[in-house]
Design a protein around this motif. Structure first.
Motif, mmCIF file in Angstrom:
data_model
loop_
_atom_site.group_PDB
_atom_site.id
_atom_site.type_symbol
_atom_site.label_atom_id
_atom_site.label_comp_id
_atom_site.label_asym_id
_atom_site.label_seq_id
_atom_site.Cartn_x
_atom_site.Cartn_y
_atom_site.Cartn_z
ATOM 1 N N GLY A 195 68.229 18.075 -16.288
ATOM 2 C CA GLY A 195 68.580 19.477 -16.280
ATOM 3 C C GLY A 195 67.304 20.290 -16.138
ATOM 4 N N SER A 196 67.408 21.584 -16.354
ATOM 5 C CA SER A 196 66.238 22.452 -16.185
ATOM 6 C C SER A 196 65.555 22.786 -17.511
ATOM 7 C CB SER A 196 66.657 23.752 -15.493
ATOM 8 O OG SER A 196 67.591 24.470 -16.297
ATOM 9 N N THR A 247 67.818 16.964 -3.623
ATOM 10 C CA THR A 247 66.536 17.664 -3.577
ATOM 11 C C THR A 247 65.916 17.455 -4.954
ATOM 12 O OG1 THR A 247 67.498 19.735 -4.374
ATOM 13 C CG2 THR A 247 67.363 19.417 -1.969
ATOM 14 N N PHE A 248 64.665 17.846 -5.125
ATOM 15 C CA PHE A 248 64.026 17.644 -6.421
ATOM 16 C C PHE A 248 64.691 18.546 -7.460
ATOM 17 C CE2 PHE A 248 60.804 18.296 -9.689
ATOM 18 C CZ PHE A 248 60.559 16.970 -10.025
ATOM 19 N N VAL A 249 65.190 17.942 -8.531
ATOM 20 C CA VAL A 249 65.952 18.598 -9.602
ATOM 21 C C VAL A 249 66.942 19.639 -9.057
ATOM 22 C CG1 VAL A 249 64.329 18.115 -11.466
ATOM 23 C CG2 VAL A 249 64.056 20.212 -10.156
ATOM 24 N N LYS A 250 67.516 19.309 -7.906
ATOM 25 C CA LYS A 250 68.540 20.141 -7.265
ATOM 26 C C LYS A 250 68.046 21.555 -6.925
ATOM 27 C CE LYS A 250 72.547 17.518 -8.694
ATOM 28 N NZ LYS A 250 73.927 17.531 -9.181
ATOM 29 N N ALA A 251 66.744 21.682 -6.700
ATOM 30 C CA ALA A 251 66.214 22.959 -6.206
ATOM 31 C C ALA A 251 66.766 23.206 -4.808
ATOM 32 C CB ALA A 251 64.685 22.911 -6.168
ATOM 33 N N ASP A 308 63.035 26.530 -20.106
ATOM 34 C CA ASP A 308 64.098 26.319 -19.142
ATOM 35 C C ASP A 308 63.549 26.746 -17.784
ATOM 36 O OD1 ASP A 308 66.373 26.472 -17.478
ATOM 37 O OD2 ASP A 308 67.685 26.881 -19.183
ATOM 38 N N LEU A 309 63.245 25.778 -16.931
ATOM 39 C CA LEU A 309 62.617 26.085 -15.643
ATOM 40 C C LEU A 309 63.495 26.990 -14.793
ATOM 41 C CD1 LEU A 309 61.081 22.608 -14.677
ATOM 42 C CD2 LEU A 309 59.895 24.601 -15.629
ATOM 43 N N ARG A 310 64.804 26.792 -14.853
ATOM 44 C CA ARG A 310 65.721 27.614 -14.067
ATOM 45 C C ARG A 310 65.608 29.089 -14.455
ATOM 46 N NH1 ARG A 310 71.315 25.183 -14.158
ATOM 47 N NH2 ARG A 310 70.911 25.300 -16.387
ATOM 48 N N GLU A 311 65.384 29.355 -15.726
ATOM 49 C CA GLU A 311 65.315 30.733 -16.204
ATOM 50 C C GLU A 311 63.920 31.341 -16.062
ATOM 51 O OE1 GLU A 311 67.963 32.348 -17.042
ATOM 52 O OE2 GLU A 311 69.321 30.619 -17.033
ATOM 53 N N THR A 319 69.907 33.169 -20.288
ATOM 54 C CA THR A 319 70.856 32.344 -19.539
ATOM 55 C C THR A 319 71.228 33.005 -18.213
ATOM 56 O OG1 THR A 319 72.751 33.378 -20.654
ATOM 57 C CG2 THR A 319 71.837 31.376 -21.657
ATOM 58 N N THR A 320 70.437 33.963 -17.796
ATOM 59 C CA THR A 320 70.755 34.760 -16.610
ATOM 60 C C THR A 320 70.905 33.908 -15.364
ATOM 61 O OG1 THR A 320 69.483 36.580 -17.571
ATOM 62 C CG2 THR A 320 70.030 36.731 -15.223
ATOM 63 N N LYS A 321 69.939 33.044 -15.093
ATOM 64 C CA LYS A 321 69.971 32.238 -13.879
ATOM 65 C C LYS A 321 71.102 31.214 -13.919
ATOM 66 C CE LYS A 321 66.535 34.294 -11.933
ATOM 67 N NZ LYS A 321 66.742 35.130 -10.716
ATOM 68 N N TYR A 322 71.399 30.705 -15.107
ATOM 69 C CA TYR A 322 72.528 29.786 -15.249
ATOM 70 C C TYR A 322 73.831 30.488 -14.875
ATOM 71 C CZ TYR A 322 76.170 27.041 -17.547
ATOM 72 O OH TYR A 322 77.316 26.335 -17.815
ATOM 73 N N GLU A 323 73.996 31.697 -15.364
ATOM 74 C CA GLU A 323 75.210 32.450 -15.062
ATOM 75 C C GLU A 323 75.302 32.780 -13.571
ATOM 76 O OE1 GLU A 323 74.656 35.661 -17.727
ATOM 77 O OE2 GLU A 323 75.088 34.450 -19.511
ATOM 78 N N GLU A 324 74.140 33.066 -12.959
ATOM 79 C CA GLU A 324 74.125 33.316 -11.512
ATOM 80 C C GLU A 324 74.509 32.057 -10.750
ATOM 81 O OE1 GLU A 324 70.291 34.797 -10.491
ATOM 82 O OE2 GLU A 324 70.573 36.727 -11.520
ATOM 83 N N GLU A 325 74.052 30.913 -11.235
ATOM 84 C CA GLU A 325 74.388 29.644 -10.578
ATOM 85 C C GLU A 325 75.886 29.366 -10.660
ATOM 86 O OE1 GLU A 325 73.575 25.187 -11.860
ATOM 87 O OE2 GLU A 325 71.769 26.054 -10.959
ATOM 88 N N ILE A 326 76.487 29.656 -11.799
ATOM 89 C CA ILE A 326 77.929 29.480 -11.959
ATOM 90 C C ILE A 326 78.684 30.373 -10.975
ATOM 91 C CG2 ILE A 326 79.896 29.800 -13.503
ATOM 92 C CD1 ILE A 326 78.187 27.380 -14.195
ATOM 93 N N ALA A 327 78.276 31.637 -10.896
ATOM 94 C CA ALA A 327 78.948 32.582 -9.997
ATOM 95 C C ALA A 327 78.778 32.158 -8.536
ATOM 96 C CB ALA A 327 78.386 33.989 -10.206
ATOM 97 N N ARG A 328 77.596 31.694 -8.194
ATOM 98 C CA ARG A 328 77.340 31.243 -6.824
ATOM 99 C C ARG A 328 78.197 30.031 -6.493
ATOM 100 N NH1 ARG A 328 74.097 27.359 -4.498
ATOM 101 N NH2 ARG A 328 73.275 27.826 -2.415
ATOM 102 N N GLY A 329 78.327 29.104 -7.444
ATOM 103 C CA GLY A 329 79.136 27.916 -7.225
ATOM 104 C C GLY A 329 80.586 28.243 -6.965
ATOM 105 N N LEU A 330 81.110 29.195 -7.703
ATOM 106 C CA LEU A 330 82.513 29.603 -7.518
ATOM 107 C C LEU A 330 82.718 30.321 -6.193
ATOM 108 C CD1 LEU A 330 83.236 30.842 -11.149
ATOM 109 C CD2 LEU A 330 84.150 28.769 -10.070
#
Length: 382
Positions: free
Chosen positions: A125-126, A75-79, A134-137, A33-44
């Protein structure tokens, strides 16, 4: 072909699951879940922490990630959108649109295909449950926006698309082309073929139409890409396999060319009666015979007209979605492919965005199977 993924026994599970579900449930438990957690941190960080009344402190004030699916810039799948296309080689996969329908011979509208596909792709989703990916990961993806096509000039558009695809392929990123009509097939193949250092390029082509005429209406149109693609010295006609051909819209001149050049045609009935797995095996054998790379060209009208109303030449009797997705998964699991194009998605004729949705699903399934079989990310540049 790659071995069908099975439950490995790494995660203890009860025995009431079906075989595919059991594999899927175990696979999810093993995904990071590393990339998901990075996405959360980036969003904040970029979107500001949420209002004081928001209990879930992972939610920012401004949407900067997957959620909510209805928000954000398309963008495509929010990339991430990469304005500087020179940086595409920093990513494993690069999406580029080719909004052109100047090769259309009946119902136009595919110039809006990239827009339509990107819009509905926000629904996804990814993570794919059945595929266990999970493409994001697993990989990094970017969206380069669209090639600057020339509405009144098909040849200049071909040159633009070839240059764009060649740039992405040479960078080492996996190119995903959102069409556009099928005349672009010649341009995309030409863009890849020039970077194979003389190696041969095969083509796996899903369609209801042969698209092998020399000209149509006195021009190179969406009915002619494979005549001209197989004139390229390192793109042999014998490595062109066409899947799903049939109905009342395959002009005889194109059939004649295929017969003379010894291309391979597999009808829907051929594929269903021999079984999708056997059909996919044969397609792979033909496309990869002496080839160094294979390009995947997917025309949405290979599916039955009921599932793809948003296309220029709908034809009853095509594949069911589950059949074509299974076919694609086998192909993508088997070997690394050079890239993929999705063509003939015409949003003005679509109903409830289902044609754009199947276009999105085809891309995501192909990427996921390339990932789970170890073909993405690429280990080295071509």
């Amino acid at each position: 072909m790659a071995e069908k993924p099975k439950y490995r026994g790494t995660v203890p599970l009860h025995n009431q699951y079906g075989p595919e579900a059991k594999y899927a449930v175990e696979a999810e438990a093993l995904l990071p879940t590393t990339k998901y957690e990075e996405e959360i941190a980036r969003g904040l960080e970029l979107g500001l922490p949420g209002a004081d009344s928001i209990k879930d402190r992972r939610i920012p004030t401004f949407s900067r990630g997957e959620l909510p699916h209805f928000a954000g810039i398309n963008t495509f799948v929010k990339a991430p959108y990469i304005e500087d296309v020179r940086k595409c080689g920093q990513y494993d996969v690069a999406i580029l649109g080719a909004p052109f329908d100047g090769g259309t011979t009946y119902r136009s509208g595919t110039r809006f295909g990239p827009q339509g596909i990107r819009k509905i792709s926000a629904l996804y989703g990814s993570y794919s449950f059945e595929l266990g990916v999970d493409l994001r990961e697993s990989i990094s993806m970017c969206d380069l926006g669209d090639v600057f096509t020339i509405p009144g000039n098909i040849e200049k558009t071909f040159d633009q698309v070839s240059k764009g695809v060649a740039h992405v392929y040479a960078s080492g990123a996996f190119p995903v082309v959102l069409g556009g009509d099928h005349s672009l097939g010649f341009a995309t193949v030409r863009g890849v073929a020039q970077h194979l250092h003389g190696g041969k390029l095969g083509i796996i082509h899903f369609d209801r139409h042969v698209d092998t005429q020399d000209t149509d209406l006195d021009e190179r149109m969406h009915t002619t890409p494979w005549f001209h693609a197989t004139n390229i010295p390192n793109v042999p006609a014998k490595n062109l396999v066409q899947i799903g051909i049939g109905g009342w819209q395959s002009p005889r001149p194109g059939v004649k060319v295929g017969r003379e050049r010894q291309t391979t045609i597999m009808t829907v009935t051929d594929c269903v009666e021999m079984g999708i797995e056997n059909a996919a095996k044969r397609a792979l054998e033909v496309a990869w015979d002496g080839a160094d790379a294979v390009w995947l060209s997917f025309d949405v009208d290979c599916l039955d007209a009921a599932f793809v109303p948003g296309t220029g030449w709908p034809e009853p009797g095509g594949f069911l979605p589950r059949e074509v997705l299974k076919f694609l998964q086998i192909i993508a699991d088997s070997k690394p492919i050079a890239g993929i194009e999705i063509v003939e998605c015409s949003p003005p004729y679509d109903a409830a965005e289902i044609t754009s949705l199947i276009s999105t699903r085809v891309i995501c399934d192909v990427l996921a199977c390339q990932v789970r079989s170890g073909h993405l990310p690429r280990r080295q540049k071509p």
